[in-house]
Scaffold this active site. Structure first.
Site, short mmCIF file in Angstrom:
data_model
loop_
_atom_site.label_atom_id
_atom_site.label_comp_id
_atom_site.label_asym_id
_atom_site.label_seq_id
_atom_site.Cartn_x
_atom_site.Cartn_y
_atom_site.Cartn_z
N GLU A 44 42.96 40.32 43.47
CA GLU A 44 42.86 38.97 44.44
C GLU A 44 43.35 39.25 46.04
OE1 GLU A 44 44.52 39.51 41.67
OE2 GLU A 44 44.67 37.73 40.49
N ASP A 118 44.94 38.82 38.09
CA ASP A 118 46.07 38.62 37.31
C ASP A 118 45.74 38.39 35.82
OD1 ASP A 118 47.68 39.32 39.66
OD2 ASP A 118 47.95 37.29 40.28
N ASP A 120 47.25 35.92 34.02
CA ASP A 120 47.34 34.73 33.36
C ASP A 120 45.87 33.86 33.27
OD1 ASP A 120 46.85 34.32 36.11
OD2 ASP A 120 48.67 33.04 36.50
N GLU A 122 44.84 31.66 35.43
CA GLU A 122 44.10 31.75 36.65
C GLU A 122 43.59 32.85 37.14
OE1 GLU A 122 43.94 29.43 40.64
OE2 GLU A 122 45.49 28.88 39.14
N TYR A 398 54.96 41.06 36.40
CA TYR A 398 54.17 39.68 36.80
C TYR A 398 55.29 38.69 36.92
CZ TYR A 398 50.30 36.53 37.29
OH TYR A 398 49.68 35.67 37.79
N ARG A 400 54.72 35.17 37.01
CA ARG A 400 54.37 33.89 36.45
C ARG A 400 54.41 33.97 35.30
NH1 ARG A 400 50.55 34.30 40.99
NH2 ARG A 400 51.21 32.78 42.58
N HIS A 445 53.98 36.91 28.21
CA HIS A 445 54.13 38.05 29.12
C HIS A 445 55.61 38.71 28.84
CE1 HIS A 445 51.25 35.44 31.49
NE2 HIS A 445 50.52 36.24 31.07
#
Length: 876
Positions: A44, A118, A120, A122, A398, A400, A445
């Site tokens: 990203e 990532d 997740d 998203e 990570y 989140r 996670h």
């Protein structure tokens, strides 16, 4: 804790040598014709790409997509409301056309394309959009995920790529479409019933409701009065101690008054009192029993009687009227006196026991945001920006996550470090395990932790500012969570005295740390008193008796930390959304943050009331939490996401169609204020610039501006004259704080324009600040292509996007090259000249009143830092 030297020159202990070519699953034969260039890896952000690039060999090229490359169109619904098929468009209008063109060209020539966004939902959705845009089959094993950007994790990820997880993609699609539908159908109701330009959101509106309901609880709260009696005892009958204690108190009061403290903050704090008492073998105790009756709360009359019996002679009763108080709190009473005719106090009982306290769990997203708020003063957005940079640099896992789980490797790393650094006694026999406080945690996670404990906060030379402070917080929490409990010697002493009112019993609590355990790293946060050595039946002597008035308190206003905790406990939102929720409700001015606490604005209250009237289910906390669970079900249980949307939309749309008849327009609501001209009721009216007050009698015609909370604003003429035209300047409040406005603004020239529009910003102390200076350049923003503006800050010149705050992109002068650098260098003399003129303007104001308290910033300094505008959370 002891500092361990970092490996190398402040770089990550992971070697910078390239990872050997990963063993990947062979692609289908058809893919061999894709190209003969380098394998393409897409992430990203540029920072993430730079870090990953260190670990991949020359056969790979790592590029950034700059977040999402496709989304629903900015205008229109963009969703077929019968089939719920979304209409995705490339985000070319936001400056992504060059990025997309480059990725398509590289993908065409690449033997393999790896989607390393990532891990997740998203990130999975971004990977899917990339696959669609680059025409990569979604069943190809080209999705790589990793919990940390380290050599080992990167190598492991590339050794086992997988196909896209379409359940996760569909869960994210459902969320995006759901939010679009709710926003597009509800917002027009607000436009017609409140004001144009307002917006509503499925989750954000519920967060605003929490703040509004808390505000109204506070407004409706009437406190109750109660009293308590405390005392200070010592082991010696020494009148000098009484005088010394009173001198200590008066000295601290005088010191704080000299520093400009408010009356309520005068005197020493709890920590200072506890230390002083301990240094003089004194201790505090509270009256808990009188005449065989347990005391919980006592009245003012009982407090006077019991205090007198305890040896307190009332010399003066100081009564203060509090105009802000409600009910009994309007009258604040302070009893002033001395020790006289005190009864004989002896130690009735001593109880000692050993207690332990366990370390806190490693951080998850919400607890990190809460700790950063209370310990560092960081907002949620600021915390996540710093965490994002730490993650992309490979320093933490990570960020989140809602799971407190730690991998076996992480536990081994922590236990080995603790044993070698602190010794066996700080290492528990078995690892410490924690369950998540969030019952709806996805547990997908790991917790947030450092990737390598050899990279200590003390040796992290490449970290500075927010990243350094946040890294130390994360590092210490992770290490301490695997350490032994702290141990305390806890003592409870009861002190009794025979009096005409019956036996009085005071209770003293003491606690002494005997083994610091995890607090060796986490720090000791206790301010408990340490009692002197006492024995059964020992005589003790009162140094002070303190009858004190109290009032019950309303529920506290939310801070960022407590609001995030409340959202998490109610199942509203997910780790990736907390920061954006907090930011959005402030950007929309539904809530304002003052002294780090949230206050509901008049606009927030009105919008919440209208939405509850029209859409009670959408604004219901339970409904929103259940919808989050349904979205989880799409990912975890393969639930039909289209059916989920249809089941929601049919009753929702029917409610929208009938909503207009349920509510009346917000304009014309009574304010509770009287018109000073005719005495009639003042009503809230709405104009293009917001709410104002207007007399209900239109013939009277009296109007008055109001602040964000609906209170009348009194026109305050300042002590300054306009530096441009010499007219009076009015002190006013705005979105960015107080400012001075020239009265010439209300005087129009022949063309209808203000004759003078000079405004001067004020800081929190009311000191005039130099006008902001900026120069528009021809340099385009990398994110949205808007022209960049040249500004100055404490760190020097920088470029900020002219579309701020919609776009927060910045460029540092040191990173400019070629024509862009030359353009900025050519503009620097003009920027300096403008800055000097701005400073001269403030000096002119200062001279009018013979000097102004506080310092005027250097020429051109606008009081912001480039980092305040820079956002690297592209995925968010």
């Amino acid at each position: 804790m002891a500092k361990k030297k970092a490996a190398g020159n402040g770089t990550s202990p992971d070697t910078d040598k390239p990872v050997p070519a990963p063993k990947v699953q062979k692609a289908p034969a058809a893919s061999k014709a894709r190209g003969t260039g380098k394998n393409l890896v897409i992430v990203e952000s540029p920072a993430k790409a730079k870090t990953i690039n260190k670990y991949l060999g020359d056969d790979y090229i790592v590029k950034a997509s700059m977040g999402h490359i496709r989304d629903l169109p900015r205008k229109g619904m963009g969703v077929d409301l019968e089939t719920f098929v979304p209409e995705y468009v490339l985000i070319e209008e936001r400056g992504k056309d060059k990025v997309i063109s480059e990725l398509r060209k590289l993908a065409k020539d690449a033997p393999e394309v790896y989607l390393a966004t990532d891990l997740d939902r998203e990130g999975e959705a971004i990977a899917w959009h990339l696959a669609e845009a680059l025409k990569i089959p979604t069943d190809r094993p080209n999705r790589v995920v990793f919990n940390a950007i380290t050599k080992a994790e990167i190598q492991k990820a590339f050794e086992s790529p997988r196909p896209l997880n379409m359940d996760r993609v569909n869960a994210q699609q459902a969320r995006r479409i759901l939010d679009r539908v709710v926003g597009f159908e509800i917002s027009p109701v607000l436009w017609k019933k409140v004001a144009r330009g307002l917006s509503a959101g499925r989750v954000q509106s519920v967060a605003v409701r929490l703040v509004v309901e808390r505000e109204r609880e506070i407004e409706a709260f009437i406190p109750d009065e109660y009293w308590s009696i405390g005392a200070i005892f010592g082991t010696k009958d020494d009148p000098k101690l009484i005088a010394a204690y009173q001198k200590f108190l008066s000295t601290q009061v005088a010191k704080k008054v000299a520093e400009g403290a408010e009356a309520k903050s005068e005197g020493p704090n709890k920590k200072q009192i506890t230390k002083w008492l301990g240094d003089h073998d004194l201790f505090e105790a509270d009256l808990v029993e009188a005449g065989g009756k347990k005391l919980e709360t006592i009245s003012a009359k009982e407090a006077r009687e019991l205090a007198t019996a305890a040896g307190f002679k009332i010399v003066k009763e100081d009564v203060t009227e509090n105009p802000q108080g409600k009910g009994p709190a309007k009258k604040e009473v302070r009893l002033i006196g001395t020790i006289a005719n005190a009864p004989t106090y002896t130690v009735k009982s001593i109880e000692k026991k050993r207690s332990t306290s366990r370390p806190s769990a490693p951080f998850i997203t919400s607890t990190l945001q809460q700790a950063a708020s209370t310990r560092l003063g960081f907002g949620a957005q600021r915390t996540m920006r710093a965490a994002q940079k730490l993650y992309e640099a490979g320093h933490i896992t990570y960020m989140r996550t809602d799971s407190t789980h730690l991998s076996g490797d992480a536990l081994t790393m922590a236990r080995s470090f603790i044993k070698s650094e602190f010794g066996e006694k700080y290492l528990p026999e078995k690892p410490n395990f924690y369950s998540s406080s969030n019952k709806d945690a996805q547990e997908a996670h790991e917790a947030i932790r450092p990737t390598n404990l050899g990279y200590t906060p003390g040796g992290a030379r490449d970290l500075a500012g927010d990243e350094a402070r946040l890294y130390e917080l994360i590092y210490n929490r992770f290490v301490s969570c695997q350490m032994s409990p702290a141990q305390w010697d806890q003592t409870v002493v009861l002190i009794g005295a025979k009096t005409p009112a019956g036996e009085l019993v005071f209770k003293a609590n003491g606690r002494k740390l005997v083994f610091d355990g995890f607090m060796r790293v986490a720090g000791v946060f206790s301010e408990d008193q340490i009692l002197p050595d006492l024995t059964q039946s020992q005589r003790v002597y009162p140094t002070d008796v303190q009858p004190e008035q109290h009032f019950t308190s309303p529920p506290p206003r939310y801070t960022e930390a407590s609001l995030i905790k409340e959202l998490e406990s109610k199942g509203i939102g997910r780790p990736s959304t907390y920061a954006s929720i907090i930011q959005t409700i402030q950007d929309r001015e539904y809530v304002l943050q003052q002294d780090r606490r949230f206050w509901a604005t008049l606009l927030g209250k009105v919008v919440t009331d209208k939405l509850i009237q029209a859409f009670p289910s959408i604004l219901d906390v339970g409904f929103t939490a259940n919808m989050e669970k349904d979205l989880d079900g799409v990912e975890e249980n393969h639930a039909d996401w289209v059916k989920l949307l249809k089941d929601f939309y049919v009753p929702f749309h029917a409610g929208v169609e009938g909503s207009m008849e349920k509510i009346v327009h917000a304009g014309g609501a009574p304010s509770g204020f009287k018109c000073e001209k005719c005495g009639k009721q003042m009503l809230y009216r709405i104009s293009a610039s917001g709410f104002f007050l207007a007399c209900e009698d239109r013939e009277c015609g009296n109007t008055k501006p109001c602040d964000k909370f609906g209170n009348p604003v009194v026109r305050e003429v300042s002590q300054y004259k306009c530096p441009t035209c010499g007219r009076e300047m009015i002190k006013r409040g705005g979105r960015f704080g107080d400012f001075l406005s020239c009265t010439g603004y209300a005087i129009k020239d022949a063309d209808g324009k203000p004759s003078c529009s000079t405004i001067i910003s004020l800081d929190k102390q009311g000191v005039p600040q130099p006008p902001k200076v900026k120069i528009v350049t021809t340099i385009p923003c990398d994110k949205c292509q808007s022209p960049m503006v040249l500004r100055n800050s404490k760190r020097g010149p920088f470029l900020g996007c002219s579309a701020y705050p919609k776009c927060r992109s910045t460029k540092f002068f040191a990173k400019l090259e070629g024509a862009q650098k030359a353009e900025v260098e050519a503009l620097m003399p003009e920027l300096k000249k403008l800055g000097e003129a701005a400073r001269a303007t403030v000096e002119k104001l200062k001279a009018q009143v013979g000097g102004v308290a506080g310092e005027v910033p250097p020429a051109g300094d606008i009081g912001i830092e480039p980092g305040d505008l820079d956002i690297t959370e592209d995925a968010a």
